[in-house]
Design a protein around this motif. Sequence first.
Motif, PDB file in Angstrom:
ATOM      1  N   ALA A   1      60.831  80.077  44.354  1.00 18.93           N
ATOM      2  CA  ALA A   1      60.153  80.900  45.363  1.00 18.93           C
ATOM      3  C   ALA A   1      59.441  80.002  46.372  1.00 18.93           C
ATOM      4  N   ILE A   2      59.644  80.271  47.652  1.00 16.29           N
ATOM      5  CA  ILE A   2      59.020  79.470  48.713  1.00 16.29           C
ATOM      6  C   ILE A   2      58.031  80.280  49.538  1.00 16.29           C
ATOM      7  N   ARG A   3      57.773  81.514  49.134  1.00 18.09           N
ATOM      8  CA  ARG A   3      56.920  82.447  49.888  1.00 18.09           C
ATOM      9  C   ARG A   3      55.533  81.870  50.208  1.00 18.09           C
ATOM     10  N   LYS A   4      54.977  81.055  49.330  1.00 17.33           N
ATOM     11  CA  LYS A   4      53.644  80.478  49.563  1.00 17.33           C
ATOM     12  C   LYS A   4      53.643  79.438  50.680  1.00 17.33           C
ATOM     13  N   PHE A   5      54.811  78.916  51.015  1.00 14.25           N
ATOM     14  CA  PHE A   5      54.894  77.765  51.903  1.00 14.25           C
ATOM     15  C   PHE A   5      55.366  78.073  53.317  1.00 14.25           C
ATOM     16  N   VAL A   6      56.040  79.219  53.485  1.00 17.55           N
ATOM     17  CA  VAL A   6      56.604  79.592  54.788  1.00 17.55           C
ATOM     18  C   VAL A   6      56.349  81.080  55.039  1.00 17.55           C
ATOM     19  N   SER A   7      56.515  81.498  56.279  1.00 14.83           N
ATOM     20  CA  SER A   7      56.355  82.903  56.624  1.00 14.83           C
ATOM     21  C   SER A   7      57.509  83.712  56.013  1.00 14.83           C
ATOM     22  N   PRO A   8      57.352  85.041  55.913  1.00 18.74           N
ATOM     23  CA  PRO A   8      58.452  85.867  55.387  1.00 18.74           C
ATOM     24  C   PRO A   8      59.753  85.713  56.178  1.00 18.74           C
ATOM     25  N   SER A   9      59.668  85.591  57.504  1.00 17.53           N
ATOM     26  CA  SER A   9      60.900  85.464  58.291  1.00 17.53           C
ATOM     27  C   SER A   9      61.573  84.110  58.067  1.00 17.53           C
TER      28      SER A   9
END
Length: 168
Positions: free
Chosen positions: A143-151
């Motif tokens: 999961a990379i959600r913490k590091f980049v925006s949703p888009s």
Amino acid sequence: MSVRIGVYPGTFDPITRGHMDIIRRGAKLVDRLVIGVTTNPSKSPMFTIDERLAMVERETAGIEGEIHVVSFDSLLMDFAEREGAGMIVRGLRAVADFEYEYQMAGMNQQLNDRVETVFLMADVSLQPIASRLVKEIALYGGAIRKFVSPSVEADVVLRVSEIGRKGS
């Protein structure tokens, strides 16, 4: 009164929350912030230069201030001169970054002493984020959600699935 122009260079492959922190803060220091999206021969990009330009433009659209997103493939100091910049904005995450950036700032000053390098410390919560690690985590299904925006997350997940289909 002259316009204060700053350049924030990087590969932005992909643009992270750490980059966005530096962009928001850097935009407050200058009248115009030029985000220079470049290639780096030592890195293998996940996204093309055009994809990265579009991504950075999309992500920075809501930031207050005059922000221009352009590509460049030249010495940073030549690019800064071409843009009329008096300042290079660089983000620092850790001591290892400082050593590299300090050396680069010294070399850049030797090339053009009319352009200053300004270092901004990344927000403590964002310091570990690096595009290289974001790509690696995504390639292994993390999961990379913490590091980049949703888009940007959607862009990366799509690209990883495309890479997976090509490899099958």
